[in-house]
Motif scaffolding. Structure first.
Motif, PDB file in Angstrom:
ATOM      1  N   GLY B 311      14.392  -0.772   1.989  1.00 51.84           N
ATOM      2  CA  GLY B 311      13.664  -2.120   2.432  1.00 51.84           C
ATOM      3  C   GLY B 311      12.444  -1.816   3.065  1.00 51.84           C
ATOM      4  O   GLY B 311      11.467  -2.598   2.528  1.00 51.84           O
ATOM      5  N   ALA B 312      12.475  -0.705   3.765  1.00 49.47           N
ATOM      6  CA  ALA B 312      11.005  -0.099   4.373  1.00 49.47           C
ATOM      7  C   ALA B 312      10.122   0.109   3.145  1.00 49.47           C
ATOM      8  O   ALA B 312       8.919  -0.425   3.162  1.00 49.47           O
ATOM      9  CB  ALA B 312      11.209   0.822   5.176  1.00 49.47           C
ATOM     10  N   LEU B 313      10.643   0.736   2.149  1.00 47.35           N
ATOM     11  CA  LEU B 313       9.814   1.345   1.082  1.00 47.35           C
ATOM     12  C   LEU B 313       9.219  -0.335   0.347  1.00 47.35           C
ATOM     13  O   LEU B 313       8.061  -0.224  -0.031  1.00 47.35           O
ATOM     14  CB  LEU B 313      10.458   2.107   0.021  1.00 47.35           C
ATOM     15  CG  LEU B 313      10.297   3.484   0.273  1.00 47.35           C
ATOM     16  CD1 LEU B 313      10.730   4.184  -0.926  1.00 47.35           C
ATOM     17  CD2 LEU B 313       8.760   4.006   0.560  1.00 47.35           C
ATOM     18  N   LEU B 314      10.069  -1.096  -0.126  1.00 50.89           N
ATOM     19  CA  LEU B 314       9.833  -2.199  -0.659  1.00 50.89           C
ATOM     20  C   LEU B 314       8.826  -3.022  -0.013  1.00 50.89           C
ATOM     21  O   LEU B 314       7.567  -3.169  -0.566  1.00 50.89           O
ATOM     22  CB  LEU B 314      10.849  -3.043  -1.031  1.00 50.89           C
ATOM     23  CG  LEU B 314      11.862  -2.694  -1.891  1.00 50.89           C
ATOM     24  CD1 LEU B 314      12.995  -3.355  -2.227  1.00 50.89           C
ATOM     25  CD2 LEU B 314      11.327  -2.391  -3.308  1.00 50.89           C
ATOM     26  N   ILE B 315       9.033  -3.256   1.408  1.00 49.79           N
ATOM     27  CA  ILE B 315       7.725  -3.894   2.230  1.00 49.79           C
ATOM     28  C   ILE B 315       6.396  -3.148   2.083  1.00 49.79           C
ATOM     29  O   ILE B 315       5.399  -3.866   1.782  1.00 49.79           O
ATOM     30  CB  ILE B 315       8.336  -4.178   3.720  1.00 49.79           C
ATOM     31  CG1 ILE B 315       9.770  -4.883   3.644  1.00 49.79           C
ATOM     32  CG2 ILE B 315       7.410  -4.723   4.471  1.00 49.79           C
ATOM     33  CD1 ILE B 315      10.310  -5.182   4.939  1.00 49.79           C
ATOM     34  N   SER B 316       6.613  -2.018   2.371  1.00 54.00           N
ATOM     35  CA  SER B 316       5.098  -1.063   2.183  1.00 54.00           C
ATOM     36  C   SER B 316       4.569  -1.425   1.297  1.00 54.00           C
ATOM     37  O   SER B 316       3.263  -1.596   1.022  1.00 54.00           O
ATOM     38  CB  SER B 316       5.733   0.536   2.376  1.00 54.00           C
ATOM     39  OG  SER B 316       6.435   0.675   3.388  1.00 54.00           O
TER      40      SER B 316
END
Lengths: 302, 326
Positions: B311-316
């Motif tokens: 999730g963090a990667l997608l948001i980044s």
């Protein structure tokens, strides 16, 4: 050598509900220095950030050498070099390391070009020192060097003389002229200093509150405005007399201002014949300051 | 792409971030080694005997005494009970749980450092990898190159993964070398028991396996590495979202410390187990300590952490590619 290298059509930017850029159109040709002139807050930096792809326009298109910045970012950027605001480089790296860092981001970079660029900005003596030891002028030159690494056709410089001393400003001006005339680059220079633009640009776009007010050659804009200033006594009678042949205004120092005309010698003759003393006739090339004030209807400029 | 990653590694190294991390590790590992050394000395003085069975028996008695006092919380009581049963199991099977030597130190160090120490070291690098470019303004130069934005962010992420791997490996090597000077370098093949599970406060020994210490350490470091990557990815996201390095450090630090506090409080709050900071203590599972929320397993925690990281990667990436840079 008059191909169009940068073309902007209907450029708009909205932030929230406020429209900051309200439709810009202009075209830049190769080999010219184009001034982008406006007071602080007119939208110069926002426009430049859109030109270099840092901000997405709300509407309109930007093309660099025929490539759309939005649709074909990589191709467009390979023809463009820029400094946005201050040349912020990595202070903990040396000048050379900074340039190498950015050269690694250019596809098929030719390493001979690196030396050429360093010589061009005359940094060869200090190139191995850390950037944190550089003066502002040297940083500015290093900034230009990194902008030239990709052999761009269009160079965009945001306030390039900001913070430089008079010597540095002159050097920068000559360097920009050199790039346009000898290297055939298109250089877009933004400034809020009218004297700067006047001295180094071929054409200028005057921008205020997100709109282009006028695009013309610097020469035309100045010519359009040239005036004669008369110092006569008595003033009232002189004014009445001149009003019979042309439009006359009275300036703050109680002098008469008329448009420039080839009939001025006969006007002078007429004044003298009527017993009016003419102390001084001065041809006034107006600074862009005056022009700007007139075009924007009195909005203050620094 | 390789050149972009080279650029990012160059910046991390020249900013002296890695050196700072290594210096912190050297200082703290030395401190822990000394503390451990004093502890051993104290026990020898107290019991006058270096036989580990006596020491372990004494520890069990000590813990049982603590269990009878009334002032301890239920969660802590459950933890202690599990520990006593484990120690008893070691004693019954005649296996020393703390064979003296550097590998044992490395093993307990990895176990203790997974929830706070390693995440802190990773944050030093991850928190500023994007935000420092923004606060210094160099991001404008970076994003006006003929390179797509997602490639620039990806090169930064890969550089972060490389740095994390270097840090985790160095941590193991440094812990081994520094503690080895005091405790000796041997003990890789000492037997270790793993596979304890706890059901309702009772120790379940049906799946217990005897393995060599080096295998156990390898497993531990795999888990430490995984946690480091998850924490690194979350800090990376904060670094993209927040313009200031100290803000992203602060947020991450608050989350980690909240995790430590919550772990001792949340046994009755079921849904807390989906918070990433509750799941960081992966080495606890192979050591057999009871999880913060009953019913959590190693696979569950790895799953939760993976979802957070993805999730963090997608948001980044989606934020970085679109955002306007001022």
């Amino acid at each position: 050598m008059t191909e169009i290298t940068l073309s902007i059509k209907g450029l708009r930017k909205k932030i929230g509900k406020r429209e900051i850029i309200k439709g810009l159109d202009f075209e830049l040709k190769s080999g010219e220095v184009f001034g982008f002139l406006g007071p602080n807050g007119a939208g110069k930096t926002t426009t430049i950030r859109m030109l270099v792809g840092l901000i997405r326009p709300t509407a309109g298109s930007i093309q660099v050498c025929g490539y759309d910045v939005k649709k074909n970012f990589v191709k467009a950027m390979s023809h463009l070099g820029c400094i946005v605001e201050n040349p912020e480089l990595y202070p903990y790296l040396t000048g050379l390391e900074n340039l190498q860092h950015f050269s690694r981001m250019i596809p098929n970079f030719d390493s001979n070009h690196l030396e050429y660029v360093i010589k061009l900005v005359r940094l060869q003596d200090r190139i191995n020192d850390p950037v944190k030891t550089y003066s502002l002028g040297m940083r500015q030159r290093l900034g230009i060097a990194q902008a030239l690494l990709g052999k761009p056709k269009v160079l965009i410089l945001d306030e390039p003389t900001n913070g430089l001393d008079p010597m540095g400003i002159r050097e920068m001006r000559e360097f920009i002229r050199f790039l346009a005339e000898k290297e055939g680059l298109t250089v877009l220079v933004s400034s809020h200093l009218l004297s700067e633009i006047q001295l180094m640009c071929d054409r200028v776009a005057v921008i205020s509150k997100g709109k282009v007010i006028k695009v013309d050659t610097v020469k035309n804009l100045l010519h359009f405005q040239e005036q004669l200033v008369w110092k006569v006594s008595p003033v009232e009678e002189g004014k009445k007399l001149l009003q019979t042949v042309t439009t006359v205004k009275l300036d703050k120092e109680n002098r008469l201002v008329t448009p420039l005309s080839d009939k001025s010698s006969s006007w002078n003759h007429m004044l003298v014949e009527h017993g009016i003393e003419v102390h001084e006739i001065q041809r006034k090339v107006p600074a862009l300051e005056d022009l700007f004030l007139e075009l924007t209807g009195g909005e203050s400029v620094e | 792409m390789n050149k972009l990653i080279f650029n990012e590694m160059l910046k991390i190294i020249r900013k002296r971030k890695l050196i700072v991390v290594v210096a912190i590790m050297v200082v703290l590992i030395s401190l822990f080694t000394y503390a451990q050394f004093r502890e051993v000395q104290r026990q020898i003085e107290k019991l006058g005997d270096v036989d580990w069975r006596t020491t372990l028996q004494q520890q069990i008695v000590d813990t049982q005494n603590r269990l009878t006092s009334s002032g301890i919380s239920d969660e802590w009581k459950a933890q202690l009970q599990i520990r006593v049963q484990q120690q008893q199991y070691y004693l019954d099977n005649n296996i020393n749980p703390a064979e003296p030597g550097a590998p044992t130190f490395v093993r307990s160090f990895a176990q203790e450092s997974i929830t706070l120490f390693v995440p802190l070291l990773i944050m030093i690098i991850a928190a500023d990898i994007v935000s420092s470019e923004r606060s210094a303004g160099t991001v404008k130069l970076l994003l006006t190159r003929p390179v797509k934005r997602w490639k620039i962010l990806l090169s930064k992420y890969i550089a972060l993964l490389l740095s994390i791997s270097i840090i985790v490996v160095l941590m193991g090597v440094l812990a081994y070398l520094i503690s080895g000077v005091v405790f000796g370098f041997g003990g890789w093949n000492a037997p270790v028991l793993t596979g304890f599970t706890s059901i309702g406060g009772e120790l379940n020994t049906s799946n217990v396996q005897l393995i060599d210490q080096w295998q156990y350490i390898l497993m531990e470091f795999g888990l430490v590495w995984f946690v480091a990557i998850v924490v690194g990815t979350l800090s990376f996201m904060l670094s993209v979202l927040l313009k200031s390095t100290s803000a992203s450090m602060g947020v991450m630090l608050a989350a980690l410390i909240a995790g430590l506090i919550l772990s001792n409080l949340v046994s009755s709050w079921q849904s807390a187990k989906y918070l990433f900071m509750i799941n960081l203590d992966l080495t606890g599972y192979i050591a057999g300590s009871s999880p913060p929320v009953p019913g959590m397993t190693l696979l569950f925690s790895i799953g939760v952490l993976s979802i957070w990281a993805v999730g963090a990667l997608l948001i980044s990436f989606s934020v970085f590619v679109r955002q306007d840079v001022y």
